[in-house]
Design a protein around this motif. Structure first.
Motif, PDB file in Angstrom:
ATOM      1  N   VAL A 115       0.946  -1.620  -0.100  1.00  0.00           N
ATOM      2  CA  VAL A 115      -0.051  -0.341   0.165  1.00  0.00           C
ATOM      3  C   VAL A 115       1.159   1.218   0.010  1.00  0.00           C
ATOM      4  O   VAL A 115       0.617   2.035  -0.747  1.00  0.00           O
ATOM      5  CB  VAL A 115      -0.923   0.105   1.379  1.00  0.00           C
ATOM      6  N   VAL A 116       2.272   1.018   0.401  1.00  0.00           N
ATOM      7  CA  VAL A 116       3.044   2.147   0.589  1.00  0.00           C
ATOM      8  C   VAL A 116       3.615   2.721  -0.081  1.00  0.00           C
ATOM      9  O   VAL A 116       3.582   3.563  -1.410  1.00  0.00           O
ATOM     10  CB  VAL A 116       4.080   2.665   1.947  1.00  0.00           C
ATOM     11  N   TRP A 117       3.749   1.200  -1.918  1.00  0.00           N
ATOM     12  CA  TRP A 117       3.923   1.959  -3.155  1.00  0.00           C
ATOM     13  C   TRP A 117       3.005   1.803  -3.416  1.00  0.00           C
ATOM     14  O   TRP A 117       3.370   3.265  -4.851  1.00  0.00           O
ATOM     15  CB  TRP A 117       4.409   0.347  -3.282  1.00  0.00           C
ATOM     16  N   ASP A 118       1.413   1.313  -4.005  1.00  0.00           N
ATOM     17  CA  ASP A 118       0.540   2.693  -4.090  1.00  0.00           C
ATOM     18  C   ASP A 118       0.616   3.612  -3.941  1.00  0.00           C
ATOM     19  O   ASP A 118       0.325   4.413  -4.684  1.00  0.00           O
ATOM     20  CB  ASP A 118      -0.894   1.594  -3.693  1.00  0.00           C
ATOM     21  N   TYR A 119       0.742   4.624  -2.540  1.00  0.00           N
ATOM     22  CA  TYR A 119       0.788   5.422  -2.393  1.00  0.00           C
ATOM     23  C   TYR A 119       2.005   6.786  -3.025  1.00  0.00           C
ATOM     24  O   TYR A 119       1.185   7.643  -3.343  1.00  0.00           O
ATOM     25  CB  TYR A 119       0.817   5.652  -0.175  1.00  0.00           C
ATOM     26  N   LEU A 120       2.557   6.257  -2.582  1.00  0.00           N
ATOM     27  CA  LEU A 120       3.987   6.804  -3.716  1.00  0.00           C
ATOM     28  C   LEU A 120       4.116   6.789  -4.888  1.00  0.00           C
ATOM     29  O   LEU A 120       3.846   8.204  -5.957  1.00  0.00           O
ATOM     30  CB  LEU A 120       5.276   5.877  -3.412  1.00  0.00           C
ATOM     31  N   MET A 121       2.485   5.948  -5.918  1.00  0.00           N
ATOM     32  CA  MET A 121       2.707   6.037  -6.751  1.00  0.00           C
ATOM     33  C   MET A 121       1.827   6.751  -7.232  1.00  0.00           C
ATOM     34  O   MET A 121       1.853   7.780  -8.572  1.00  0.00           O
ATOM     35  CB  MET A 121       2.328   4.715  -7.720  1.00  0.00           C
ATOM     36  N   LEU A 122       1.372   7.266  -6.723  1.00  0.00           N
ATOM     37  CA  LEU A 122      -0.299   8.652  -6.488  1.00  0.00           C
ATOM     38  C   LEU A 122       0.939   9.156  -7.086  1.00  0.00           C
ATOM     39  O   LEU A 122      -0.147  10.455  -7.775  1.00  0.00           O
ATOM     40  CB  LEU A 122      -1.673   7.786  -5.561  1.00  0.00           C
ATOM     41  N   LEU A 123       1.368   9.743  -5.901  1.00  0.00           N
ATOM     42  CA  LEU A 123       1.856  10.775  -5.431  1.00  0.00           C
ATOM     43  C   LEU A 123       2.694  11.283  -6.729  1.00  0.00           C
ATOM     44  O   LEU A 123       2.995  12.586  -7.454  1.00  0.00           O
ATOM     45  CB  LEU A 123       2.509  11.213  -4.195  1.00  0.00           C
ATOM     46  N   ALA A 124       3.610  10.354  -7.280  1.00  0.00           N
ATOM     47  CA  ALA A 124       4.441  10.976  -9.036  1.00  0.00           C
ATOM     48  C   ALA A 124       3.486  10.878  -9.583  1.00  0.00           C
ATOM     49  O   ALA A 124       3.709  11.818 -10.187  1.00  0.00           O
ATOM     50  CB  ALA A 124       5.432   9.450  -8.642  1.00  0.00           C
ATOM     51  N   ASP A 125       2.447  10.854  -9.593  1.00  0.00           N
ATOM     52  CA  ASP A 125       1.615  10.593 -11.091  1.00  0.00           C
ATOM     53  C   ASP A 125       1.432  11.542 -10.791  1.00  0.00           C
ATOM     54  O   ASP A 125       0.606  12.310 -11.878  1.00  0.00           O
ATOM     55  CB  ASP A 125       0.472   9.653 -11.032  1.00  0.00           C
ATOM     56  N   LYS A 126       0.445  12.491  -9.508  1.00  0.00           N
ATOM     57  CA  LYS A 126      -0.371  13.427  -9.759  1.00  0.00           C
ATOM     58  C   LYS A 126       1.232  14.920  -9.716  1.00  0.00           C
ATOM     59  O   LYS A 126       1.170  15.683 -10.348  1.00  0.00           O
ATOM     60  CB  LYS A 126      -1.049  14.118  -7.992  1.00  0.00           C
ATOM     61  N   LEU A 127       2.131  13.984  -9.837  1.00  0.00           N
ATOM     62  CA  LEU A 127       3.907  15.447  -9.813  1.00  0.00           C
ATOM     63  C   LEU A 127       3.972  15.362 -10.927  1.00  0.00           C
ATOM     64  O   LEU A 127       4.157  16.290 -11.724  1.00  0.00           O
ATOM     65  CB  LEU A 127       4.637  14.805  -8.708  1.00  0.00           C
ATOM     66  N   VAL A 128       4.114  14.237 -11.980  1.00  0.00           N
ATOM     67  CA  VAL A 128       4.574  14.076 -12.963  1.00  0.00           C
ATOM     68  C   VAL A 128       4.222  13.840 -14.247  1.00  0.00           C
ATOM     69  O   VAL A 128       4.697  13.167 -15.379  1.00  0.00           O
ATOM     70  CB  VAL A 128       6.101  13.457 -13.053  1.00  0.00           C
ATOM     71  N   GLY A 129       2.731  12.812 -13.582  1.00  0.00           N
ATOM     72  CA  GLY A 129       2.477  11.891 -14.221  1.00  0.00           C
ATOM     73  C   GLY A 129       2.040  12.225 -16.221  1.00  0.00           C
ATOM     74  O   GLY A 129       1.475  11.627 -16.419  1.00  0.00           O
ATOM     75  N   ARG A 130       1.721  14.180 -15.613  1.00  0.00           N
ATOM     76  CA  ARG A 130       1.205  14.501 -17.110  1.00  0.00           C
ATOM     77  C   ARG A 130       2.547  14.425 -17.720  1.00  0.00           C
ATOM     78  O   ARG A 130       2.328  14.640 -19.994  1.00  0.00           O
ATOM     79  CB  ARG A 130       0.395  15.880 -16.816  1.00  0.00           C
ATOM     80  N   PHE A 131       3.504  14.080 -17.597  1.00  0.00           N
ATOM     81  CA  PHE A 131       4.894  13.794 -18.698  1.00  0.00           C
ATOM     82  C   PHE A 131       4.733  12.588 -19.095  1.00  0.00           C
ATOM     83  O   PHE A 131       5.321  12.388 -20.243  1.00  0.00           O
ATOM     84  CB  PHE A 131       5.997  14.903 -17.964  1.00  0.00           C
TER      85      PHE A 131
END
Length: 362
Positions: A218-234
């Motif tokens: 779940v920690v991994w999923d949460y970090l992936m969510l934050l990463a997606d919000k920060l750089v996912g558009r690129f």
């Protein structure tokens, strides 16, 4: 049409369903409501039990998902399957108190907010019997959420909230990620404009039946969510995760090569083949467990997935070497040549395996 749909994502919650419906019924006296259980194909028969309840109570519905997992995506599918103007999300383990639902609904009907959040951290709320370790993890996750949130929430980790359909659709049309468990952070971070919110206190209760779904992944999923919000558009966040795993695979490859070639005196070619097979297998297992956790392969599909992954990565390796050699022959600096080959190989491996190894199930 019900006025309120209560979406309840479930996995192995058969022992809780009757209690959930009973508490919602008592809490929402005088309200036209329905409960929609969104079940990720629980082996304990949760979906079948929900259907049996629906046979005698039209306010109960079941949406069963096969081949997909994840609280956030289950919540979104449930919310989209509702026709109600107001939608609540709560867990199926009764740690969220349904008694708060009517106050949430009244707040939204009064036009004071787009979303109402059940908070454990405002006056009158509490975390119940959370261990000190879990409280510390929750505080850290809350601090990390500040990097993407557009609101000063006291409890962004809450999974208990109610929102208007208009607010939901605004968020969905502007890039909700649906990664992992923290759907509330996802909604607030995706909103095209700051959501008007109200936080109402509640105390986190003890689980009545079943087991916690929280684990280290779940920690991994949460970090992936934050990463997606920060750089996912690129850059697709799965590609970043896939590449990170590939970097670890290089370390594994070199370690196996060193042990086999230097430690056991195997020929270089034999040691290189062994190291390649071990590294590919490592990459496949870790990607299956983390990068594609929501599409995780099991049983015979795990074996066939490994074969397709290995084949794709073998082609990617040839592409890597070919591009690097081509650029080097044309007087490109050797480091840039190598990195270009690595990038082409990584993009190939990611693109092909996402389609053929971890293809989205229909």
């Amino acid at each position: 049409m019900p006025e309120l749909t209560v979406v309840v994502p479930t996995f192995n919650e058969a022992g809780n369903l009757a209690s959930v419906v009973g508490e919602v019924e008592r809490a929402l006296a005088g309200v036209d409501w329905e409960v929609l259980f969104v079940d990720d194909d629980s082996p304990d028969g949760t979906a079948q039990q929900a259907r049996e309840m629906a046979q005698v109570d039209r306010r109960v519905r079941c949406l069963q998902r096969v081949g997909r997992r994840g609280l956030a995506s289950a919540s979104i599918e449930g919310m989209l399957a509702s026709s109600a103007p107001y939608i609540a999300v709560m867990d199926g383990d009764l740690q969220h108190d349904p008694a708060l639902l009517k106050a949430m609904l009244g707040t939204l009907q009064g036009g004071q907010a787009d979303i109402v959040v059940g908070s454990r951290h405002v006056a009158g709320g509490g975390v119940g019997e959370f261990s000190a370790q879990r409280q510390g993890i929750s505080r850290l996750a809350t601090r990390l959420s500040r990097a993407v949130l557009k609101a000063d929430l006291t409890d962004p980790m809450s999974g208990f909230f109610m929102l208007t359909r208009a607010a939901l659709m605004d968020c969905l049309r502007h890039g909700v990620s649906a990664i992992g468990y923290k759907i509330l952070v996802d909604l607030f971070a995706s909103a095209p404009r700051p959501l008007r919110f109200v936080e109402l206190p509640y105390t986190f209760r003890q689980r009545q039946a079943g087991e916690s779904k929280l684990d280290s992944k779940v920690v991994w999923d949460y970090l992936m969510l934050l990463a997606d919000k920060l750089v996912g558009r690129f850059v697709p966040v799965r590609f970043l995760a896939f590449s990170a795993v590939g970097g670890l695979g290089v370390v594994v490859h070199l370690a196996v090569l060193a042990v086999a070639f230097k430690g056991f005196g195997e020929g270089f070619v034999a040691a290189q083949i062994l190291a390649t097979v071990v590294a590919m297998t490592f990459n496949y297992v870790v990607n299956n467990s983390l990068t594609y956790r929501d599409r995780r392969l099991r049983g015979w599909r795990f074996v066939t997935g490994w074969l397709s992954f290995s084949l794709a990565c073998s082609v990617g390796a040839f592409a890597n070497v070919g591009i690097a050699a081509y650029l080097f022959d044309r007087q490109t600096f050797w480091v840039l040549s190598a990195l270009s080959g690595v990038l082409v190989g990584a993009v190939w491996n990611y693109a092909v395996t996402s389609v053929y190894t971890w293809r989205q199930q229909s």
